[in-house]
Design a protein around this motif. Structure first.
Motif, mmCIF file in Angstrom:
data_model
loop_
_atom_site.group_PDB
_atom_site.id
_atom_site.type_symbol
_atom_site.label_atom_id
_atom_site.label_comp_id
_atom_site.label_asym_id
_atom_site.label_seq_id
_atom_site.Cartn_x
_atom_site.Cartn_y
_atom_site.Cartn_z
ATOM 1 N N ILE A 96 0.847 -1.193 0.000
ATOM 2 C CA ILE A 96 0.000 0.000 0.000
ATOM 3 C C ILE A 96 0.884 1.244 0.000
ATOM 4 N N GLU A 97 0.681 2.108 -0.989
ATOM 5 C CA GLU A 97 1.374 3.399 -0.982
ATOM 6 C C GLU A 97 0.609 4.329 -0.056
ATOM 7 N N ALA A 98 1.252 4.739 1.023
ATOM 8 C CA ALA A 98 0.541 5.492 2.056
ATOM 9 C C ALA A 98 1.500 6.409 2.794
ATOM 10 N N ASP A 99 0.998 7.590 3.131
ATOM 11 C CA ASP A 99 1.729 8.531 3.976
ATOM 12 C C ASP A 99 1.381 8.210 5.424
ATOM 13 N N LEU A 100 2.321 7.669 6.154
ATOM 14 C CA LEU A 100 2.051 7.205 7.510
ATOM 15 C C LEU A 100 1.788 8.333 8.488
ATOM 16 N N VAL A 101 2.006 9.558 8.051
ATOM 17 C CA VAL A 101 1.652 10.708 8.890
ATOM 18 C C VAL A 101 0.135 10.843 9.005
ATOM 19 N N SER A 102 -0.590 10.453 7.950
ATOM 20 C CA SER A 102 -2.043 10.658 7.949
ATOM 21 C C SER A 102 -2.845 9.388 7.676
ATOM 22 N N TRP A 103 -2.228 8.356 7.122
ATOM 23 C CA TRP A 103 -2.940 7.137 6.743
ATOM 24 C C TRP A 103 -3.479 6.392 7.955
ATOM 25 N N GLU A 104 -4.656 5.811 7.809
ATOM 26 C CA GLU A 104 -5.246 4.958 8.840
ATOM 27 C C GLU A 104 -5.528 3.583 8.232
ATOM 28 N N PRO A 105 -5.076 2.504 8.845
ATOM 29 C CA PRO A 105 -5.308 1.182 8.263
ATOM 30 C C PRO A 105 -6.746 0.701 8.381
ATOM 31 N N GLY A 106 -7.509 1.255 9.321
ATOM 32 C CA GLY A 106 -8.899 0.848 9.471
ATOM 33 C C GLY A 106 -9.070 -0.503 10.132
ATOM 34 N N ARG A 107 -8.014 -1.012 10.757
ATOM 35 C CA ARG A 107 -8.072 -2.314 11.427
ATOM 36 C C ARG A 107 -6.869 -2.416 12.360
ATOM 37 N N ARG A 108 -6.865 -3.483 13.154
ATOM 38 C CA ARG A 108 -5.708 -3.772 13.995
ATOM 39 C C ARG A 108 -5.048 -5.071 13.544
ATOM 40 N N PHE A 109 -3.796 -5.246 13.940
ATOM 41 C CA PHE A 109 -2.989 -6.367 13.488
ATOM 42 C C PHE A 109 -2.386 -7.103 14.680
ATOM 43 N N GLU A 110 -2.093 -8.389 14.453
ATOM 44 C CA GLU A 110 -1.460 -9.186 15.512
ATOM 45 C C GLU A 110 0.009 -8.831 15.697
ATOM 46 N N LEU A 111 0.597 -8.226 14.682
ATOM 47 C CA LEU A 111 1.960 -7.701 14.781
ATOM 48 C C LEU A 111 2.021 -6.393 14.016
ATOM 49 N N VAL A 112 2.517 -5.365 14.664
ATOM 50 C CA VAL A 112 2.827 -4.106 13.989
ATOM 51 C C VAL A 112 4.309 -3.859 14.184
ATOM 52 N N MET A 113 5.015 -3.673 13.087
ATOM 53 C CA MET A 113 6.452 -3.420 13.188
ATOM 54 C C MET A 113 6.843 -2.239 12.317
ATOM 55 N N THR A 114 7.938 -1.612 12.686
ATOM 56 C CA THR A 114 8.541 -0.581 11.849
ATOM 57 C C THR A 114 10.044 -0.726 11.993
ATOM 58 N N ASN A 115 10.742 -0.650 10.872
ATOM 59 C CA ASN A 115 12.173 -0.924 10.838
ATOM 60 C C ASN A 115 12.909 0.219 10.160
ATOM 61 N N TYR A 116 13.554 1.052 10.966
ATOM 62 C CA TYR A 116 14.374 2.153 10.471
ATOM 63 C C TYR A 116 13.576 3.172 9.665
ATOM 64 N N ALA A 117 12.286 3.255 9.900
ATOM 65 C CA ALA A 117 11.448 4.197 9.144
ATOM 66 C C ALA A 117 11.533 5.593 9.754
ATOM 67 N N HIS A 118 11.604 6.590 8.888
ATOM 68 C CA HIS A 118 11.570 7.997 9.297
ATOM 69 C C HIS A 118 10.469 8.696 8.513
ATOM 70 N N PRO A 119 9.311 8.932 9.096
ATOM 71 C CA PRO A 119 8.276 9.709 8.420
ATOM 72 C C PRO A 119 8.518 11.208 8.628
ATOM 73 N N ALA A 120 7.725 12.014 7.966
ATOM 74 C CA ALA A 120 7.866 13.473 8.077
ATOM 75 C C ALA A 120 7.105 13.970 9.304
ATOM 76 N N MET A 121 7.477 13.428 10.463
ATOM 77 C CA MET A 121 6.894 13.822 11.741
ATOM 78 C C MET A 121 7.867 13.403 12.834
ATOM 79 N N PRO A 122 7.748 13.953 14.027
ATOM 80 C CA PRO A 122 8.655 13.530 15.100
ATOM 81 C C PRO A 122 8.583 12.017 15.322
ATOM 82 N N GLN A 123 9.732 11.418 15.569
ATOM 83 C CA GLN A 123 9.811 9.967 15.633
ATOM 84 C C GLN A 123 8.928 9.369 16.734
#
Length: 212
Positions: A96-123
């Motif tokens: 999914i091409e998505a801006d994580l600053v504003s995107w909402e997945p609309g669901r929850r997950f059994e695992l949420v991970m982020t690896n070395y990601a830097h969005p355009a917002m405070p970490q």
């Protein structure tokens, strides 16, 4: 030099990155923290927030997970899709091409991970945001660079102050009444730098389980 980590930055970053087929082997291996998660947890649904070219998402899918890989860069996602097409996957990946600053997945997950990601917002605000997407009983995995001078030089960029956090900073976001922290420390891994030298890079690693 600092960066804003907006879409233009990431499109340029991934456009200039070497293709997976010609990159050094270490550059295409999933990080050891995701490898450990893939071995230890039973497969389920997962979100890779800021998936880049999909290396970690594909590691989970290879272990039977059904993964959503979300990233701002269409260039990175095109590479991820090519990687997925070239290997058998017991699980699945949806890109999914998505801006994580504003995107909402609309669901929850059994695992949420982020690896070395830097969005355009405070970490820390980014980490706080993705925590909400973990289902009760699910796992959160946050992996980031510990930005000392050696790490920044090896990766060719210097993040702004708000992108530099410690494991203690991240752990402080996790309410003990809601989360059980399993890892919150500084760990390290080795890889081959662009000049061929072996480099040991320090990482911030936080893993926690959301209480039911």
């Amino acid at each position: 030099m600092t960066h804003s980590f907006d879409k233009d930055y990431w499109e340029q970053h991934w456009h200039e990155a070497p293709e997976t087929a010609t990159a050094a082997p270490e550059a295409t291996l999933p990080n050891p923290y995701v490898q450990r998660i893939a071995r230890e947890l039973s497969p389920g649904t997962a979100l890779d927030a800021g998936c880049g070219t999909g290396t970690e998402a594909l590691e989970l899918a290879a272990h039977g997970w059904n993964v959503t890989g979300a990233d701002l860069s269409s260039t990175a996602l095109e590479t991820a899709a090519r990687q997925a097409a070239n290997r058998p996957l017991p699980g699945s990946v949806t890109w999914i091409e998505a801006d994580l600053v504003s995107w909402e997945p609309g669901r929850r997950f059994e695992l949420v991970m982020t690896n070395y990601a830097h969005p355009a917002m405070p970490q820390l605000a980014f980490y706080q945001r993705i925590m909400d997407w973990v289902a009760p009983g699910g796992t959160l995995l946050i992996v980031g660079h510990a930005h000392d001078p050696a790490a920044m030089t090896a990766h060719g960029h210097h993040p702004p102050d708000e992108a530099t956090v410690t494991a203690e900073d991240v752990a402080a976001l996790l309410d003990p009444a809601e989360w059980t922290i399993t890892i919150a420390d500084r760990q390290s891994r080795t890889l081959t730098a662009p000049d061929g030298q072996t480099v040991t890079l320090p990482d911030v690693v936080v893993s926690a389980t959301r209480r039911n």
